[in-house]
Design an enzyme around this catalytic site. Structure first.
Site, mmCIF file in Angstrom:
data_model
loop_
_atom_site.group_PDB
_atom_site.id
_atom_site.type_symbol
_atom_site.label_atom_id
_atom_site.label_comp_id
_atom_site.label_asym_id
_atom_site.label_seq_id
_atom_site.Cartn_x
_atom_site.Cartn_y
_atom_site.Cartn_z
ATOM 1 N N LYS A 151 2.822 -28.936 50.809
ATOM 2 C CA LYS A 151 3.701 -27.980 51.479
ATOM 3 C C LYS A 151 2.992 -27.433 52.704
ATOM 4 O O LYS A 151 1.807 -27.108 52.618
ATOM 5 C CB LYS A 151 4.085 -26.846 50.530
ATOM 6 N N LYS A 177 2.756 -36.682 45.860
ATOM 7 C CA LYS A 177 4.087 -37.219 46.124
ATOM 8 C C LYS A 177 4.544 -36.837 47.522
ATOM 9 O O LYS A 177 4.453 -35.677 47.926
ATOM 10 C CB LYS A 177 5.081 -36.686 45.096
ATOM 11 N N ASP A 179 7.582 -35.960 49.995
ATOM 12 C CA ASP A 179 8.905 -35.432 49.716
ATOM 13 C C ASP A 179 9.963 -36.296 50.391
ATOM 14 O O ASP A 179 9.650 -37.253 51.113
ATOM 15 C CB ASP A 179 9.018 -33.971 50.136
ATOM 16 N N GLU A 180 11.228 -35.936 50.170
ATOM 17 C CA GLU A 180 12.324 -36.853 50.493
ATOM 18 C C GLU A 180 12.463 -37.157 51.973
ATOM 19 O O GLU A 180 12.967 -38.214 52.353
ATOM 20 C CB GLU A 180 13.647 -36.292 49.949
ATOM 21 N N HIS A 269 13.592 -40.219 43.872
ATOM 22 C CA HIS A 269 14.006 -38.899 44.320
ATOM 23 C C HIS A 269 15.526 -38.924 44.448
ATOM 24 O O HIS A 269 16.096 -39.917 44.889
ATOM 25 C CB HIS A 269 13.350 -38.557 45.656
ATOM 26 N N HIS A 302 14.159 -37.476 39.078
ATOM 27 C CA HIS A 302 14.297 -36.025 39.002
ATOM 28 C C HIS A 302 15.605 -35.672 38.295
ATOM 29 O O HIS A 302 16.662 -36.204 38.640
ATOM 30 C CB HIS A 302 14.284 -35.419 40.411
ATOM 31 N N LYS A 310 14.391 -23.428 41.161
ATOM 32 C CA LYS A 310 15.186 -22.876 42.255
ATOM 33 C C LYS A 310 16.537 -23.560 42.413
ATOM 34 O O LYS A 310 17.363 -23.122 43.222
ATOM 35 C CB LYS A 310 14.410 -23.002 43.571
ATOM 36 N N SER A 338 11.389 -30.623 38.656
ATOM 37 C CA SER A 338 10.847 -30.194 39.948
ATOM 38 C C SER A 338 11.821 -29.237 40.609
ATOM 39 O O SER A 338 13.017 -29.237 40.319
ATOM 40 C CB SER A 338 10.614 -31.400 40.858
ATOM 41 N N GLY A 339 11.292 -28.437 41.522
ATOM 42 C CA GLY A 339 12.122 -27.522 42.284
ATOM 43 C C GLY A 339 11.874 -26.075 41.908
ATOM 44 O O GLY A 339 12.517 -25.529 41.021
ATOM 45 N N GLY A 340 10.887 -25.444 42.560
ATOM 46 C CA GLY A 340 10.632 -24.029 42.310
ATOM 47 C C GLY A 340 9.805 -23.744 41.076
ATOM 48 O O GLY A 340 9.851 -22.634 40.544
ATOM 49 N N GLN A 360 6.471 -31.379 38.220
ATOM 50 C CA GLN A 360 6.068 -31.407 39.624
ATOM 51 C C GLN A 360 6.203 -30.015 40.227
ATOM 52 O O GLN A 360 7.247 -29.383 40.122
ATOM 53 C CB GLN A 360 6.939 -32.386 40.411
ATOM 54 N N ALA A 361 5.152 -29.545 40.844
ATOM 55 C CA ALA A 361 5.175 -28.246 41.516
ATOM 56 C C ALA A 361 4.647 -28.404 42.937
ATOM 57 O O ALA A 361 3.667 -29.126 43.166
ATOM 58 C CB ALA A 361 4.321 -27.237 40.754
ATOM 59 N N GLY A 363 5.176 -25.505 46.035
ATOM 60 C CA GLY A 363 4.727 -24.161 46.379
ATOM 61 C C GLY A 363 3.993 -23.481 45.242
ATOM 62 O O GLY A 363 3.111 -22.645 45.482
#
Length: 415
Positions: A151, A177, A179-180, A269, A302, A310, A338-340, A360-361, A363
């Site tokens: 990030k 990983k 990202d998309e 993804h 995912h 999130k 994954s996601g938040g 998966q994390a 942030g």
């Protein structure tokens, strides 16, 4: 010759055969239509009917889809197996999720679930590894695999990206990983990123003694994806990543074929999935998208966080169960949460979805007050605490990185 009309596509006494593809739809009839009217039009349009009554040879009617259940807001349709070309997912979806989504006969319609017959399902390859990827390519036999996305997900230079990977790997994360939306941009070229990141991976493996790897986003035009896949293999990578919805299922099938030649696993993804599945009354459910992904041969996909991250809540548990169920001996798929996510959410997350998953994390690692390596250690400590049956709050008292993460984020879910 036999005349066929819309009503001929509805038969509530019909019993599906072993070779039928059975699809469940949620629908609201269009103006002036009732459920029976809409049911006949859906089965007709998605098989061999049209708006005009036809006189056709008797053998043609054997290929007609049949709506055999009509409920309050849902129908179930059986499609004869002969309607489909083996191993051609684009053709299958053009039938069961094609023109019917735009018909005036329905106000809205959603393909909610499928029951795949053995003959059609096994015409697809399925995953090469499935959950075996945790032991064949990684050292995550008895725990969730872990992954992270640098990030910010775009904007880092190649050197910065590779350094973030190294810091995460030595902190205990299994997989870096992309990202998309990171592919081959001017600030971080694909070939340089692959080479430098895998060099850092090798260094991290030497220092930790654990196998590490990199989920490289090869998403592009299909021939370009194959070139990128080959480069990953030549550089000693074990995984490629594809944005399966935006790339298209035919491209995924081609990547699957070439990935097996090189022994590479496929990380899926699901970017753009919500264009199909976010509305509960229209589109295609994530459950069906996940089914398609498994048949086409991805090893991870995912599937959400059961409402703990999130992203919008969805049937993560049900989707994961299907991905890990027996399907005519086909390999399973590792669900990715994954996601938040951050360390404070790990306990309720794994309570909800189990441990045969990937966590998966992004942030929640890189936002740790003491940096990426500490954030990676905090996430692994949270996983280790769960595996040991120790409450996070207790484990955090003896593990500094986890304690700091809990102080910062607690157990709140971000938005």
């Amino acid at each position: 010759m036999t005349g066929i009309k819309y009503e001929d596509f509805v038969d509530t006494d019909y019993e599906p055969t072993d070779t039928d593809l059975v699809c469940e739809f949620v629908l609201e009839p269009g103006e002036g239509m009732d459920m029976m009217d809409a049911a006949g039009r859906v089965a007709s349009e998605s098989s061999n009917g049209t708006w005009a009554a036809l006189n056709v040879p008797d053998r043609v009617t054997e290929l007609s889809a049949t709506t055999f259940e009509v409920g309050d807001g849902n129908i179930t349709v059986a499609y004869p197996g002969a309607l489909f070309e083996d191993g051609n997912m684009a053709q299958v979806l053009s039938c069961i999720a094609g023109n019917i989504l735009g018909m005036k006969a329905v106000e809205s319609i959603r393909l909610n679930d499928c029951e795949w017959p053995e003959e059609l399902a096994t015409s697809f390859p399925g995953p090469q590894y499935g959950s075996d990827v945790k032991t064949e390519l990684l050292d995550a036999r008895d725990r969730p695999a872990t992954a992270t996305v640098p990030k910010p997900k775009v904007g880092l230079s190649t050197e910065q990206h590779a350094q973030v990977g190294y810091d995460a790997w030595v902190g205990g994360i299994d997989l870096l990983k992309d990202d998309e939306n990171l592919t081959d941009q001017s600030f971080n070229r694909f070939e340089d990123r692959v080479k430098q990141s895998l060099e850092m991976r090798d260094r991290a493996e030497d220092e930790t003694g654990d196998r590490k790897d990199y989920l490289v986003n090869i998403t592009a035009e299909t021939e370009t994806m194959l070139d990128r896949l080959k480069l990953v293999a030549e550089q000693g990578g074990g995984f490629v990543m594809v944005d399966v919805v935006t790339a298209g299922w035919s491209s995924v099938q081609t990547v699957r074929e070439h990935a097996e030649r090189h022994g590479l696993a496929i990380h899926a993804h699901r970017a753009m999935h919500a264009a199909f599945d976010r509305m509960p009354h229209h589109g295609v459910s994530m459950r069906v998208l996940a089914q398609v992904a498994r048949l086409c041969g991805v090893d991870h996909i995912h599937t959400g966080t059961a409402g703990l991250g999130k992203l919008e809540n969805e049937d993560t548990v049900g989707i994961n169960e299907w991905l890990q169920s027996d399907l005519y001996g086909m390999n399973d798929v590792v669900p990715v949460a994954s996601g938040g996510l951050h360390p404070g959410i790990v306990e309720p997350l794994l309570d909800a979805i189990g441990t045969d998953v990937m966590v998966q994390a992004g942030g929640g690692i890189h936002g740790h007050p003491d940096g990426t390596a500490a954030g990676a250690r905090a996430l692994r400590q949270a996983v280790d605490a769960y595996q040991a049956g120790i409450p996070l709050s207790d484990y955090g008292q003896d593990h500094e990185e986890l304690g700091v993460a809990l102080d910062k984020w607690g157990t709140d879910t971000p938005r």
